[in-house]
Structures are given as C-alpha cells and as structure tokens.
Design a protein around this motif. Structure first.
Motif, short mmCIF file in Angstrom:
data_model
loop_
_atom_site.label_atom_id
_atom_site.label_comp_id
_atom_site.label_asym_id
_atom_site.label_seq_id
_atom_site.Cartn_x
_atom_site.Cartn_y
_atom_site.Cartn_z
N VAL A 248 -22.36 13.05 -0.79
CA VAL A 248 -20.95 12.44 -1.91
C VAL A 248 -20.24 11.74 -0.91
O VAL A 248 -20.08 11.99 0.67
CB VAL A 248 -20.22 14.47 -1.51
N ALA A 249 -19.04 10.69 -1.89
CA ALA A 249 -18.45 9.73 -1.42
C ALA A 249 -16.85 10.03 -1.21
O ALA A 249 -16.89 10.74 -2.76
CB ALA A 249 -18.54 8.89 -0.68
N ALA A 250 -16.46 10.23 -1.16
CA ALA A 250 -14.20 10.41 -1.12
C ALA A 250 -13.78 9.83 -0.70
O ALA A 250 -13.20 8.82 -0.11
CB ALA A 250 -14.33 12.14 -0.65
N HIS A 251 -12.58 9.37 -1.64
CA HIS A 251 -11.48 8.64 -1.75
C HIS A 251 -10.20 9.65 -1.53
O HIS A 251 -10.17 10.85 -2.87
CB HIS A 251 -10.70 7.75 -2.35
N TRP A 252 -9.65 9.43 -0.58
CA TRP A 252 -8.62 10.72 -0.13
C TRP A 252 -7.37 10.63 -1.20
O TRP A 252 -6.61 9.44 -1.83
CB TRP A 252 -8.22 10.33 1.53
N LEU A 253 -6.64 11.55 -1.53
CA LEU A 253 -5.46 11.29 -2.59
C LEU A 253 -4.33 10.75 -2.18
O LEU A 253 -4.51 11.86 -1.15
CB LEU A 253 -5.50 12.20 -3.63
N VAL A 254 -3.87 9.77 -2.23
CA VAL A 254 -3.01 9.48 -1.50
C VAL A 254 -1.21 9.59 -2.98
O VAL A 254 -1.49 8.91 -3.53
CB VAL A 254 -2.30 8.66 -0.75
N ALA A 255 -0.49 10.54 -2.38
CA ALA A 255 0.78 10.25 -3.59
C ALA A 255 1.88 10.22 -3.15
O ALA A 255 2.78 10.31 -1.74
CB ALA A 255 1.07 11.91 -4.39
N ASP A 256 2.57 9.52 -3.93
CA ASP A 256 4.15 9.31 -3.54
C ASP A 256 5.48 10.19 -3.01
O ASP A 256 5.57 10.98 -3.53
CB ASP A 256 5.23 8.11 -4.65
N ALA A 257 5.65 10.03 -1.58
CA ALA A 257 6.13 10.88 -1.44
C ALA A 257 7.60 10.67 -1.30
O ALA A 257 8.15 11.43 -0.84
CB ALA A 257 5.44 11.39 -0.09
N GLY A 258 7.81 9.66 -1.38
CA GLY A 258 9.31 8.99 -1.44
C GLY A 258 9.57 8.31 -0.28
O GLY A 258 10.62 7.45 -0.17
N SER A 259 8.40 8.18 0.71
CA SER A 259 8.92 7.44 1.72
C SER A 259 7.61 6.65 2.57
O SER A 259 6.60 7.13 2.29
CB SER A 259 9.17 7.93 2.84
N ASP A 260 8.23 5.25 3.24
CA ASP A 260 6.72 4.50 3.66
C ASP A 260 6.14 6.06 4.81
O ASP A 260 4.70 6.26 4.97
CB ASP A 260 7.35 3.85 4.64
#
Length: 535
Positions: A248-260
């Motif tokens: 299992v290789a994984a990509h971590w989900l990153v969502a736009d939280a509204g700020s850098d």
C-alpha cells in the motif's frame, strides 16, 4: 530462507506481447524472483503446480480508497437498480435484514438516471423513516439522505453551504436531502466518521485488502489517506510483523482549508506519517481535489454544461500552487484530481510552475481521472512527465446516460480519450477508484479493451474509437502503474530481481472474453500466497 516455486507456469512477459508463453518454473526466494527455468526445482521449496495457467505480474491498482472500499462492501448496492421503485425495494429489504435494533442504514452506488431527477429525502422517507439512511452516489461525490439523517446531523434551514459544496434545498430553505461535494465530505461523511470506531476502520481495511487480493491485486495506491485510515492500516500491519496482504502506497488528502497556514499544516501531517514508511505501507505524496464530477455538474469545464451552468474550482489557485510547491520541495509526490478540462488545464499550469520553481527530482506527478480534456493536454502531459491516472470502469456504458446528458455536445465523443495520451507519449496508469466502481482489475481491463459494459452486457460500446489493445491495457495495470510512483524497478514484471508479486489467471486474457469471464486463481505477494480460489 523461504522459497516458493510455481511450476508449469506460462509467465507472461509484457515487454514482448501477449502470445501464450511456454511453460516454465518461476523460482523465488525470500519474496524475490530468482530465475525462470525449465529444469527441476529445488527440493526445499514449497511448490505449487499452476497447471499451465497464464501468470501475469501482480496487478497494481493505482487509484483506490481502501477504508472506503471496505466500508462499501458492507453496504447495500444500488448501482444496478434500474429505477426509484427498485431502490426503494432494496432499502425496505435492507431495513428488514438489519432488524429492530439497527441505528443506521447505509447504501452505495445509486445513479441519477435511476432516480429520474434530483433525489429527495422524501423519496427515502416513503419506505424508511425510523432510522437515518445515508446513500453514497456512484461517483462518491454526493450523499443522498432521509429526514432522520438530516436530524441526526443537525442539518436544517440555517445550515450554511460549505465552500465548494452545497445542500439541495426546498423552496422554504429547508434541506431537501442531497449533500454535494464538500457538503458530503464535511457534513455527512464527517458525521459518519465520528460514529465510526478505530475497530470499525480496521475491519473495513481488512475486508478491502482481502477483496483486492481475491481480484489478483498485489499493490494499490490509496488516493485519499488520512490519519484514521493510516492508523487502521498500521494496526493491521502490526498483527503480521509489519506486513500487509498487499503493498500500500498512499497519497495524503489535503483540502483547501482557507489559508496557506492551515493548508501547509496538512502537508506537515503527511510528512510526519511518512516517517513511519515501510516496504508494505508508505505515504508517498499528497492528493489535491481540484473539481467535482460531470454527473453532478461539479467538474470545472472550459464551456458550460448543456443546461447552461458550470462549476468553480474547489481550490483557490494561489493556495493550490503554494501547497504543490511546498509538498514537492519535501519530496512528496503530487496527485491532482481533475475531471473537467478547465481543471486539468489548471493542474498542468500548477505543475509547470512547480517544475520551474523547485529543484528537479524523480517527482512522478499525476493527474487523476481526465475524463474530458483540452486538445493540448496530451502533449502537455508528455512534456512534463505527468502520468494520466485513469479508471476505465468510469466509462462503462451503463453509467453514461446522465454523464452524456450533462455535456450534450461533441465533448461526449471526446470523453475518456486514453489513446490520445499514449499517442503523445504520456504514461497511463490504470486504477479502479474503488469504491466508486468495481474493484476487480479484470473488469477494468475488459472495459478498457472493449468500451463495453460489465453491468449490462448487451449495451453497445461507449466511444469504441478509444479502445486500447490488450497488450497496452495489461501494461497500464502492471509496469506502467508501478512506474507512476517510481517502483517499476521492483514490481510490475516477472523477471529475476523483481518482487515475487504474481497473479495466476483462470483463462488466457487473449482468449475471446478472456477478461470478462476471467478470475484470479492464485495471488502471490512477496512470495506469500494471499489468495487461492476454491474449486
């Protein structure tokens, strides 16, 4: 030293085509292929006679959602429900099966065509109103719920739409029963996640891993990892000395939280998880979702949908670029979800900026889905070295009616244009995107090579001008999928020095219907049998 030898194996060398090879013995030691020989095998090895079956490199599914898949396998299936009445009948049957003590009913896979319009809570309330009902759409970008579920989530007329998501509403402003895009993620699935225990997630991950192994899959790329799923998989690995039934290789989900600041904190979380990488479980990158799906008119298009609407990106472009540059700088691979042509254009713009900004490394960027693309996209993919990560199961004719209606023009015939990517010199990696589609790689390959349906076998092919040759399709599901994240020197081939990740097939895939009627007889991962079909 542990040894496993497969005798009377017709090992398929995908570098030379799919002509049936002669029988040989695949000799392995400590999980690695040592040699291919026609001679006698060593006496201290475990020997499995595969009786002349074709052996292919273990399938690599380059886009899955493991915990979701495991959860989905326990839900009532609705993809082949032809109309609302059938959906309701299945919900009634599932409610009866669950019994009086049930507190929740979960379903999956419904299609907009079957409902015949915008789904509403009232449609479910007619048949199940006493407990919350959550029904995932086939594309996993929307959730259809009943009134009890709305009450359980605390959703009412005062609930605001989240950025890049929305609630369907009645004229009164009250919620009507549909949660789209980030509303599905941040309200419906977040509610269910709070109700889910770590033990539940471990059970779901275990169920998914077993299902993929039974399908002949030996490696997957999880395209939506979070701390809950990571912890569940680490727990499973710890039960077997750090090993899993597949890699299992994984990509971590990153969502736009509204700020850098908030966005880059998610990248740091992925870095921290990566510190625990092993041969069997690793974080290799991040996943960024730029748009939605065509079925719900939430994919970002260069031109409006047939009804005059269009969709915005789910990311602020400047914040998206900042995250991509930062992640690439710390050697996290980039995977950008882009279904609409405007979304994939911007994804490529961002990757061009990353390439011009950061020091080059073996970065292997990817764009996920690419269902409708601009004319220049194939050449841009090739020039940048971006992998086209595509899912043939999404092109099944049985789920295309609404997709086509939403576009309503020549874009329909240009959909899922995989041969144009190959012709331009871009790499293609196949995945299933399970649980949004069947997880079986052989069904994925059947659709890729025929553009026909695995749900309704009598349907005509969908855009048959875009079929792929069998040889190419098999490579996209093995060595090319491995190359999409830089492990093609270790997995994806049957050759000395490569991992003993092998799939034994019941039928030669080159036979008539050799994919549709086929199955994995035996799956071997790292020299260990992970699946053996009962006869």
């Amino acid at each position: 030293m542990t040894r496993l030898n497969l005798t009377r194996a017709r090992a398929l060398d995908l570098s030379t085509g799919t002509a049936p090879p002669s029988e040989s013995t695949i000799v392995t030691a400590d999980g690695v292929i040592v040699e291919m020989t026609a001679g006698e095998v060593e006496s201290d090895a475990t020997v499995i006679d595969v009786e002349g079956h074709v052996v292919v490199p273990g399938f690599v599914d380059s886009h899955v959602h493991l915990v979701w898949t495991g959860e989905s396998l326990a839900k009532v299936g609705l993809t082949d429900a032809a109309d609302l009445a059938e959906i309701q009948r299945r919900l009634v049957a599932e409610r009866a099966r669950l019994g009086a003590d049930a507190g929740l009913l979960l379903g999956k896979g419904w299609l907009y065509d079957a409902v015949g319009g915008e789904p509403t809570a009232a449609m479910i309330d007619e048949v199940v109103s006493d407990i919350p009902v959550f029904l995932d759409s086939n594309d996993m970008h929307s959730v259809w719920v009943n009134s009890a579920a709305l009450r359980a989530m605390g959703v009412d007329a005062s609930t605001p739409d989240p950025p890049a998501g929305h609630l369907s509403r009645l004229p009164s402003g009250e919620p009507a029963g549909m949660l789209h895009e980030r509303a599905a993620h941040e309200i419906a699935w977040a509610h269910l996640s709070r109700e889910t225990t770590d033990g539940d997630r471990v059970a779901s991950a275990r169920r998914a891993l077993a299902a993929f192994a039974a399908a002949g899959v030996t490696s997957v790329v999880d395209m939506g990892m979070d701390r809950h799923g990571w912890r569940a998989l680490q727990t499973l690995a710890a039960e077997d000395g750090g090993r899993l039934p597949l890699r299992v290789a994984a990509h971590w989900l990153v969502a736009d939280a509204g700020s850098d600041e908030a966005n880059l904190a998610q990248v740091r979380e992925a870095e921290e998880a990566r510190a625990g990488n092993t041969e069997w479980l690793s974080v290799i990158g991040i996943k960024l979702v730029l748009d939605g799906v065509i079925d719900a008119c939430t994919a970002a298009m260069r031109h409006p949908y047939s009804f005059g609407t269009n969709a915005d990106l789910m990311w602020d472009v400047d914040r998206l670029t900042a995250v991509a540059v930062d992640a690439d700088a710390v050697r996290l691979r980039l995977a950008l979800h882009a279904i609409g042509d405007r979304a994939s254009d911007i994804a490529l713009d961002v990757m061009e900026h990353v390439a011009a900004t950061n020091e080059r490394w073996d970065w292997r960027p990817r764009i996920e889905h690419l269902e409708v693309v601009s004319e220049a996209t194939p050449a841009r993919l090739a020039a940048l070295g971006v992998t086209a990560s595509v899912q043939p199961v999404h092109a099944d004719p049985a789920i295309q009616s609404n997709w086509r209606a939403q576009l309503g023009d020549d874009r329909v015939e240009r959909g899922y244009p995989w041969p144009t990517f190959s012709a331009a010199g871009a790499r293609i990696a196949f995945g299933t995107d399970a649980p949004t589609a069947p997880h079986e790689t052989l069904l994925n390959l059947y659709i890729a090579t025929t553009r026909k349906s695995v749900i309704q076998l009598d349907l005509p092919a969908n855009t048959p001008h875009s079929v792929l040759p069998l040889d190419d399709a098999l490579r996209h599901a093995t060595i090319d999928a491995a190359a999409s994240y830089g492990v093609e020197d270790r997995i994806g081939r049957i050759a000395p020095g490569y991992a003993a990740d092998l799939t034994v097939l019941a039928l030669d895939p080159a036979e008539p219907d050799g994919l549709l009627r086929n199955a994995a007889v035996l799956t071997v991962v790292g020299g260990r049998v992970t699946h053996r079909r009962r006869t």
